[in-house]
Write a protein that holds these residues in place. Sequence first.
Motif, mmCIF file in Angstrom:
data_model
loop_
_atom_site.group_PDB
_atom_site.id
_atom_site.type_symbol
_atom_site.label_atom_id
_atom_site.label_comp_id
_atom_site.label_asym_id
_atom_site.label_seq_id
_atom_site.Cartn_x
_atom_site.Cartn_y
_atom_site.Cartn_z
ATOM 1 N N LYS A 123 41.547 40.462 34.109
ATOM 2 C CA LYS A 123 42.364 39.256 33.949
ATOM 3 C C LYS A 123 41.550 37.989 34.201
ATOM 4 C CE LYS A 123 45.305 40.418 37.186
ATOM 5 N NZ LYS A 123 44.792 41.712 37.630
ATOM 6 N N THR A 124 40.817 37.999 35.329
ATOM 7 C CA THR A 124 40.050 36.808 35.670
ATOM 8 C C THR A 124 38.954 36.551 34.644
ATOM 9 O OG1 THR A 124 40.522 37.120 38.007
ATOM 10 C CG2 THR A 124 38.642 35.736 37.468
ATOM 11 N N VAL A 125 38.300 37.621 34.228
ATOM 12 C CA VAL A 125 37.229 37.455 33.239
ATOM 13 C C VAL A 125 37.792 36.892 31.940
ATOM 14 C CG1 VAL A 125 35.531 38.681 31.838
ATOM 15 C CG2 VAL A 125 35.793 39.264 34.247
ATOM 16 N N PHE B 130 41.887 28.406 40.697
ATOM 17 C CA PHE B 130 41.041 29.596 40.784
ATOM 18 C C PHE B 130 41.640 30.610 41.746
ATOM 19 C CE2 PHE B 130 38.267 26.579 38.929
ATOM 20 C CZ PHE B 130 37.349 27.307 38.202
ATOM 21 N N GLN B 131 41.254 31.860 41.537
ATOM 22 C CA GLN B 131 41.796 32.918 42.381
ATOM 23 C C GLN B 131 41.497 32.633 43.857
ATOM 24 O OE1 GLN B 131 40.893 36.810 40.910
ATOM 25 N NE2 GLN B 131 42.267 37.802 42.331
ATOM 26 N N GLY B 132 40.304 32.116 44.132
ATOM 27 C CA GLY B 132 39.959 31.790 45.515
ATOM 28 C C GLY B 132 40.185 30.327 45.856
ATOM 29 N N CYS C 54 46.369 29.317 35.774
ATOM 30 C CA CYS C 54 46.532 29.667 37.182
ATOM 31 C C CYS C 54 46.129 31.114 37.385
ATOM 32 C CB CYS C 54 47.971 29.488 37.635
ATOM 33 S SG CYS C 54 48.559 27.806 37.490
ATOM 34 N N ASP C 55 45.096 31.332 38.176
ATOM 35 C CA ASP C 55 44.665 32.697 38.463
ATOM 36 C C ASP C 55 45.336 33.145 39.762
ATOM 37 O OD1 ASP C 55 43.465 35.095 38.445
ATOM 38 O OD2 ASP C 55 41.408 34.353 38.291
ATOM 39 N N GLU C 56 46.335 33.956 39.621
ATOM 40 C CA GLU C 56 47.113 34.482 40.745
ATOM 41 C C GLU C 56 47.606 33.372 41.665
ATOM 42 O OE1 GLU C 56 45.687 38.025 42.345
ATOM 43 O OE2 GLU C 56 45.201 38.798 40.372
ATOM 44 N N PRO C 57 48.524 32.557 41.162
ATOM 45 C CA PRO C 57 49.002 31.427 41.960
ATOM 46 C C PRO C 57 49.793 31.861 43.180
ATOM 47 C CG PRO C 57 50.302 31.657 39.968
ATOM 48 C CD PRO C 57 49.158 32.605 39.843
#
Lengths: 245, 269
Positions: free
Chosen positions: B40-42, B84-86, B161-164
């Motif tokens: 997903k992130t990639v 970002f996820q982080g 949004c990566d895993e908000p």
Amino acid sequence: MKLFTEIGRYLLMLKGMFSKPENMKMYWKELMHQCSEIGFGSLGIVAIISLFIGAVSTIQTAYQLVTPLIPLSTIAQIVRDTVILEFAPTLVCIVLAGVVGSKIASELGNMRVSEQIDALEIMGINTKAYLVMPKIFASLIMIPLLVVISMVLGIIGGRYAGSAAHILSVSTFDKGLMYGFIPYNVFFALAKAYTFSFIISSIPAYFGYYVKGGALEIGQSSTRAVVVSCIMILFSDYVLSALLL
Amino acid sequence: MIELRNIQKSFDGRTVIDGTSAIMKTGQCNLIIGASGSGKTVLMKCMVGLFEPDKGEILYDGKNFTAMNNKEKTEIRKEIGMLFQGSALFDSMTVQRNIMFPLNMFTDWTYQKKLNRVNEVLERVNLKDSNKKFPSELSGGMKKRVGIARAIVLNPKYLFCDEPNSGLDPQTSLVIDQLIKEITLEYNITTVVNTHDMNSVMEIGNYILYMHKGRKEWEGTNKEIIFSKNKLLNDFIFASEFLKDAKEMRMLEETGKMPNDRNIDDIIK
Ligand SMILES: Nc1ncnc2c1ncn2[C@@H]1O[C@H](COP(=O)(O)OP(=O)(O)OP(=O)(O)O)[C@@H](O)[C@H]1O
Ligand SMILES: [Mg+2]
């Protein structure tokens, strides 16, 4: 082969720095910030090193000049020239490679690993220009200044160490200091200082900017950055001496 | 509208995204779901150009992003906001300066105007009075929300949004989902969300792309997902008994009959 790719990427990073700033005011602010970080941040250590280096070179020169045929004021001359030619530019820059270089590498490395560089890129900011260029320019402005300060402090250190150890009086030292001074030496020292400033900032910036991995790799790459910078400083010291002296 | 055409991406010979195509429409929330490590992130980073896809094209409103040069890409990126996820907050800056940063860089507003805007978005993510805190002083969920605030401060046309809501409590999680939905509708933007939160899928999933091992396994809406017969998808989404029951209840509501031979009394009991 890997070395050539690395050099190529290093040069591309430098080329990528030159683009129109998105917002001049922000770049100026960042430059000022870096100037104070790099300049004032290292002033203390540079002052301490310079004073002691000057002091030690006075005492050691006196120790090696055993024949009474040479006038004492020669000691001041030798101290002056070694401090200006070698100690102030080279030694101080080697120390700064550790202080400033590791800071630049770890700061950029941390920003890379925690995706802060990506976040800037997404906003449409050229991170090579915004993050790397101010660091290099700030070094080019501040480090030669530090080197000049170091020359002055080194000579002051030698001057007082000489009288404190009863080797030569302050007035004898001052006489020797004036004698046979070659302004070209200062020019040469500054040429070195500019070259080293570029090395100290651009090489660690490269290592930090392209870090991959996590906290461990940040540490490794900043160590590598310092080692490579030191080697490059000594190598270019040799080249510049061979060319300019 | 963002269109993906047959995106492929591999790292050191290991294929991570394997020929994924999708159409993500404007004014709706487009969700990418999938197990951890499914890419997903990639995929999201390929979409915004942080990774260069090996093959395939990405089109922003018909403009071929993949074929653009850096300068043209920069223009598109000014219209992108990304979480970002982080979180990727600038850790040398306070919350306020983090959010104000895009404004400082790209607007010539007065300080007061910028400050008002910062407070406005902070309020939207339920983070009033955190202006002066540093990222190291925030909890993971608060960082996420500051990240969202920073992503929306310039009113982007495309929001990623990566895993908000990973790491958020269920209630805040809902607030964030609602916020994302609201912004999407209000400004008619194209929103792409990576998630494995079932609530989000059901609440805001106008379009859902299910990734399995780098491939598009299923796509559809949050209505269709209930009726999907795809085994992988069902095992992934309705993993717990509780969710299986919820799904069957929802099916019952919609169609008035049970999907299989299970007894309605079993479920209620
Ligand atoms: N920079 C990279 N270099 C090499 N491999 C990578 C890189 N980034 C991701 N991968 C690999 O790609 C695969 C997909 O990773 P990705 O981060 O997209 O997963 P994800 O679906 O976002 O998972 P999660 O839900 O845990 O965030 C993983 O197997 C990962 O190892
Ligand atoms: Mg992910």
